[in-house]
Write an enzyme that holds these catalytic residues in place. Structure first.
Site, PDB file in Angstrom:
ATOM      1  N   GLY A  54       0.847  -1.186   0.000  1.00 54.13           N
ATOM      2  CA  GLY A  54       0.000   0.000   0.000  1.00 54.13           C
ATOM      3  C   GLY A  54       0.875   1.226   0.000  1.00 54.13           C
ATOM      4  O   GLY A  54       2.064   1.142   0.342  1.00 54.13           O
ATOM      5  N   HIS A 168       8.531  -7.789  -3.066  1.00 51.53           N
ATOM      6  CA  HIS A 168       7.283  -8.244  -3.709  1.00 51.53           C
ATOM      7  C   HIS A 168       7.471  -9.611  -4.381  1.00 51.53           C
ATOM      8  O   HIS A 168       7.922  -9.667  -5.524  1.00 51.53           O
ATOM      9  CB  HIS A 168       6.840  -7.219  -4.753  1.00 51.53           C
ATOM     10  CG  HIS A 168       6.323  -5.957  -4.140  1.00 51.53           C
ATOM     11  ND1 HIS A 168       4.997  -5.768  -3.811  1.00 51.53           N
ATOM     12  CD2 HIS A 168       6.966  -4.825  -3.754  1.00 51.53           C
ATOM     13  CE1 HIS A 168       4.839  -4.575  -3.268  1.00 51.53           C
ATOM     14  NE2 HIS A 168       6.019  -3.984  -3.222  1.00 51.53           N
ATOM     15  N   LYS A 366      -6.538 -10.766 -18.862  1.00 50.13           N
ATOM     16  CA  LYS A 366      -6.969 -11.145 -20.207  1.00 50.13           C
ATOM     17  C   LYS A 366      -6.819 -12.637 -20.493  1.00 50.13           C
ATOM     18  O   LYS A 366      -7.722 -13.279 -21.030  1.00 50.13           O
ATOM     19  CB  LYS A 366      -6.168 -10.342 -21.236  1.00 50.13           C
ATOM     20  CG  LYS A 366      -6.709 -10.415 -22.635  1.00 50.13           C
ATOM     21  CD  LYS A 366      -7.810  -9.418 -22.781  1.00 50.13           C
ATOM     22  CE  LYS A 366      -8.370  -9.303 -24.161  1.00 50.13           C
ATOM     23  NZ  LYS A 366      -9.325  -8.182 -24.231  1.00 50.13           N
TER      24      LYS A 366
END
Ligand code: XMP
Length: 510
Positions: A54, A168, A366
């Site tokens: 965040g 990450h 997608k």
């Protein structure tokens, strides 16, 4: 079915985290941090919780915090970036902010032996993106990784199964990120890999069957992948209560309108209304040459046609849209109901009133949407269709648009697509089409002078359409296309190939 909660603190990779979990065939649900309590996490039976990153700093007054009780539920927690700092803060550690400690991008990380790092070498590359950092791990936590700048790159309380990483693991730049997430999901949370795309279809259908009982639903179908998949999925749940309106603005590719109509009416037996509005659109576009003006006219007219059609349908309770996750990101709107500009040709009418809007594919990427499409039995050629702009051929006809020009371009484009298909290179090229330039040039055919249009062929290869390379098509394909177009399409005397990448050019000519 085992499920993981992705607790959203406003980071930019939240969907990516969920996707990484789904890739391991485990169901992931994203919820905003203020929309689910620690009690509910327990009650709903989540096998693990991932705190996302965040943009905030944990000491800011306005920064999102969470109930400390989550750390004592007996459910494993993994905090990522801000989520990691939040755990430290909640458990009594110290978070500091120092500009000279910020790390951004690929960073070498040194990990210690730990269940989270099973199979991860001591030294590897991770992706960092932070200013704040944990200077002191909380009591009961051990430090399990560091970088040159960051003393606590990862920490854990093995007993409570609480883990935190400053980097990450969901981003591919973190070379062993996948292993770390797998370790968390399988070894620490003890999840079973029992979720498949079929489960997404089944659970969506169940959910909508219940939620939309007796509701009338309207969907604007463009024939593109997203709205088609959304339509078929909803149709499975509500059948004839779903009406799809397909606005044919007369600027589609050759036979496209008929194909869409046939697929949805005949194959799926759906309630589909095709509105043939070619004349309406061409009349509005008469004399217009400026690209943005063309787009605007088409967008507005599209809304009017859709609105007129909806009015004839009587009561409509719900509007359904084929918004997918990248659309949500692109429009920069996080968790509110975003109205997707219908295949980017404008917004939807304000004056139409619906109880609400539903977007069944909102959390999917997608390729996941395509997988759902395949599983739903949507024809391969539709599921793998190359992107086609909402304003259609209007942005591929330079200058004024007329029916004659649109027909001519449709033929040339169909030939080019046919030749690419014949050469079997469809999947190697991301997007390919013909453009009708406004340029006429002298030619010779038989013994006569001609003065016809110049058609440009365009083919690009790209991952994300933000940048694109012009495709090195085989000369044979170009030669065959050129010779067929000049021979078979009356009014064309020259064919050129566009060898500009993006940037500096864009994919479309207008
Ligand atoms: P550009 O020309 O911007 O195209 O490099 C990138 C991608 O976007 C598509 N595109 C559009 N799609 N409405 C759309 O729905 C539009 O107005 C539009 N303009 C470009 C283009 O086909 C390519 O895939």
């Amino acid at each position: 079915m085992d499920k993981i909660l992705v607790l959203d603190f406003g980071g930019q990779y939240n969907q990516l985290i969920a996707r990484r979990v789904r890739e391991q065939h485990i169901y992931a649900e994203i919820r905003a941090y203020n929309k689910i309590s620690a009690d509910e996490i327990k009650k709903e039976g989540f096998k693990g919780v991932i705190f996302t990153g965040g943009p905030n700093s944990v000491y800011d007054e306005k920064s999102p915090h969470y109930d400390k009780a989550v750390l004592d539920l007996g459910i494993p927690v993994l905090g990522i970036c801000y989520g990691d700092q939040l755990i430290a803060f909640m458990a009594g550690g110290t978070v500091k902010s120092a500009d000279n400690s910020s790390e951004y991008g690929k960073t070498t990380v040194y990990v210690d032996e730990n269940p989270l790092f099973k199979g991860v070498p001591h030294e590897s590359v991770c992706f960092m993106s932070h200013t704040d950092f944990i200077s002191d791990a909380p009591e009961g936590f051990e430090i399990i990784a560091h970088t040159d700048k960051c003393p606590v790159a990862a920490m854990c309380d093995k007993k409570r199964k609480i883990y935190g990483v400053q980097f990450h693991p969901e981003v591919t730049h973190t070379v062993f990120g996948k292993e770390m997430l797998r370790n968390f999901l399988f070894d620490i949370c003890k999840c079973n890999a029992d979720w498949k795309m079929e489960s997404f279809i089944e659970s969506s259908v169940e959910k909508y069957k219940e939620e939309l009982k007796d509701k009338k639903i309207l969907l604007a179908l463009s024939g593109g992948v997203d709205s088609s998949v959304a339509a078929v999925l909803l149709h499975k749940a509500v059948g004839k209560n779903l009406t799809c309106v397909f606005v044919d603005h007369g600027l589609l590719r050759k036979d496209e309108g008929d194909f869409v109509e046939k697929t949805f009416k005949e194959k799926f037996g759906m309630n589909l209304i095709r509105v043939n509005a070619e004349e309406r659109f061409l009349t509005k576009l008469r004399g217009v040459t400026e690209p943005e003006k063309k787009r605007k006219i088409i967008g507005e007219e599209f809304i009017r046609v859709f609105e007129d059609e909806a009015k004839t349908l009587g009561r409509i309770d719900i509007l359904a849209q084929g918004t997918i996750y990248p659309d949500v990101v692109e429009s920069g709107k996080g968790d509110s109901a975003v109205i997707k500009s219908h295949h980017n040709v404008g917004g939807l009418p304000d004056i139409m009133s619906f109880e609400r809007i539903i977007e069944p594919l909102r959390d999917l990427f997608k390729d996941e949407v395509r997988e759902v499409g395949e599983k739903l039995g949507i024809p391969h050629e539709l599921v793998w269709r190359q992107p086609f702009p909402g304003p259609g051929l209007a942005v591929r006809i330079i200058g004024e648009i007329t029916k004659e020009k649109a027909d001519l371009l449709r033929e040339a484009d169909a030939i080019f697509r046919e030749e690419i298909a014949k050469a079997g290179i469809e999947s190697e090229v991301s997007q390919y089409f013909a453009v009708l330039t406004d340029l006429r040039s002298v030619g010779v055919m038989g013994d006569a002078r001609t003065y016809g249009y110049t058609v440009a062929l365009r083919a690009v290869t790209t991952d994300d359409f933000m940048t694109a390379e012009w495709s090195r098509l085989p000369y044979e394909v170009l030669e065959k296309s050129s010779s067929r177009i000049t021979n078979e399409v009356a009014g064309v005397s020259r064919v050129v190939y566009d060898i500009t990448s993006k940037p500096p050019a864009t994919v479309e000519w207008e």
